[in-house]
Design an enzyme around this catalytic site. Structure first.
Site, PDB file in Angstrom:
ATOM      1  N   ASP A   1       0.818  -1.209   0.000  1.00 53.80           N
ATOM      2  CA  ASP A   1       0.000   0.000   0.000  1.00 53.80           C
ATOM      3  C   ASP A   1       0.850   1.256   0.000  1.00 53.80           C
ATOM      4  OD1 ASP A   1       0.745  -0.622   2.716  1.00 53.80           O
ATOM      5  OD2 ASP A   1      -0.690   0.876   3.412  1.00 53.80           O
TER       6      ASP A   1
ATOM      7  N   GLU B   1       0.019  -1.229   5.526  1.00 50.35           N
ATOM      8  CA  GLU B   1       1.048  -0.853   6.497  1.00 50.35           C
ATOM      9  C   GLU B   1       0.909   0.610   6.891  1.00 50.35           C
ATOM     10  OE1 GLU B   1       4.913   0.845   7.835  1.00 50.35           O
ATOM     11  OE2 GLU B   1       3.734   1.363   6.058  1.00 50.35           O
TER      12      GLU B   1
ATOM     13  N   ASP C   1      11.710  -1.238   4.249  1.00 51.11           N
ATOM     14  CA  ASP C   1      10.795  -0.099   4.234  1.00 51.11           C
ATOM     15  C   ASP C   1      11.552   1.199   4.464  1.00 51.11           C
ATOM     16  OD1 ASP C   1       8.561   1.459   4.300  1.00 51.11           O
ATOM     17  OD2 ASP C   1       7.617   0.453   5.981  1.00 51.11           O
TER      18      ASP C   1
END
EC number: 3.4.11.4
Length: 421
Positions: free
Chosen positions: A85, A177, A200
């Site tokens: 996402d 997330e 990330d």
């Protein structure tokens, strides 16, 4: 290491063009149609690459796949995690622009946005790279499609080189997330690894094993309304009580005065009148004991105001949002030390950084799997100035390959050196 950079570029661009913004108010799993679409594209990609035990669960919307071990040694399985996402910024009709051999000059994205190394000095580190941006009116999606592309680049390389020894490697691609829902739902029984890494954000060489501990608080104030001409000794002003509460918060424990491992209180919303008032705030701290003390401070402050104005005037409700994985990872330092060894092999300088937010690794660690964060090589996330380079994503692939290789050789003689900030 000959990572297929064209493959990484093609996959990244393809996935960025899928609108995968997540929505907190949505009750579906995942919270947007675009995320489900991308997860199905990824499922097909894992099949074509040759991963095994590929599975998708509609309950948690996590897609899993395994790169089977090529070693006869007994080695525990490891995992790599990325989310599909994107954040709450325009993500419709993303058009990825490719800037080959970036020369450091300003890039005009559109009439309103210029990507400049004067404003964003980190661009100076990627001169000579192939730079990817959006077109100025959307985000790019490097958070975390760069992590996805880096993981796929690693998978393609290892599956093309079966002579490289490694244990079982699991990939996990999950939703939501950015709104803190995805990994909270993740059934880690499906993810049979000893430890994992999220991919990330972050720069090459970063490793973050501590994030904020996070909580929110809602404080309500009940006043007594009477005519102001007859208010003496009777009126209790809820708005003034709320002001008193806010004024008693530490003046320097605020976001605008915090950096590194500093925490903060942030008043996110304040409304009220004489009759009733409400204050919403969040609490952030890297240290668990300090985090608990900061929450207790708010409760004590509410009690003091109650003692002054009358029992039941002030009520406080708190909700823990996520927990730093730091305490668990400090008990399992091999997870971080393994990364240090991989960086050293690749001539990368390791940098321990505080992750000033949360990651899926917070929730996965809380479920028993130590999961620090590495990097994805992008910058300026969640807005129109977002960028990443092909070279940085390929470097992530190299790091993941190196971690997987070294785990075979270091598994029996683990480096358990205590972690230091």
């Amino acid at each position: 290491m000959n990572i297929d950079q064209k493959y990484i570029q093609d996959k990244f661009i393809e996935y960025c063009e899928v609108d995968t913004r997540s929505y907190f108010e949505s009750e579906t799993v995942p919270t947007s149609v675009g995320q489900a679409e991308l997860l199905q594209l990824l499922k097909q990609e894992l099949l074509e690459l040759g991963l095994s035990q590929i599975s998708y669960s509609p309950k948690d919307a996590y897609l899993l796949g395994k790169i089977p071990a090529t070693t006869s040694k007994k080695v525990t399985a490891i995992g790599f995690v990325a989310h599909v996402d994107t954040a709450d910024y325009n993500s419709k009709n993303i058009k990825v622009r490719v800037h080959k051999n970036y020369d450091g000059r300003d890039i005009r994205l559109d009439k309103s946005h210029v990507l400049s190394s004067k404003q964003f000095p980190s661009l100076k580190k990627v001169i000579g790279h192939t730079l990817l941006t959006a077109s100025g009116d959307t985000l790019l999606g490097a958070d975390d499609k760069a992590g996805i592309a880096g993981a796929l680049g690693m998978a393609k390389y290892l599956l093309s080189h079966p002579e490289i020894e490694h244990g079982d490697i699991w990939l996990a691609f999950g939703p939501d997330e950015e709104i803190g829902k995805g990994a909270a739902r993740f059934d880690v029984k499906r993810f049979p690894v000893e430890f994992a890494y999220t991919l990330d954000n972050g720069d090459i060489g970063d490793i973050a094993y501590e994030t904020f501990n996070a909580a929110s608080a809602t404080v309500t104030f009940a006043g007594t309304v009477v005519h102001p001409g007859e208010a003496y000794g009777l009126m209790v002003n809820a708005g003034l009580m709320a002001n008193e509460f806010i004024a008693a918060l530490p003046k320097d424990f605020v976001p605008e005065k915090s950096k590194g491992y500093d925490g903060f209180y942030l008043v996110t919303d304040f409304s009220g009148n004489v009759d009733q008032a409400m204050v919403n705030l969040i609490i952030r701290s890297f240290d668990t004991e300090d985090f608990l003390a900061r929450k207790q401070f708010l409760k004590t402050l509410a009690n003091k105001i109650n003692a002054k104005y009358g029992k039941g005037r002030v009520k406080i409700e708190m909700r823990d949002q996520y927990k730093s994985p730091g305490d668990l990872i400090k008990q399992n330092p091999y997870v971080v030390n393994l990364v240090h060894h991989a960086y050293k092999q690749l001539n990368i300088t390791a940098k321990h950084i505080p992750f000033r937010g949360g990651t899926d690794g917070d929730f996965i660690s809380e479920k028993g799997i130590p999961t620090p964060n590495l990097f994805n090589g992008g910058a300026n996330f969640h807005g129109p100035y977002e960028y990443v380079t092909i070279e940085n994503m390929a470097k992530l692939s190299e790091v993941l390959v190196e971690i997987s290789k070294l785990h075979v050789h270091l598994n029996d003689c683990r480096d358990e050196t205590p972690l230091k900030r």
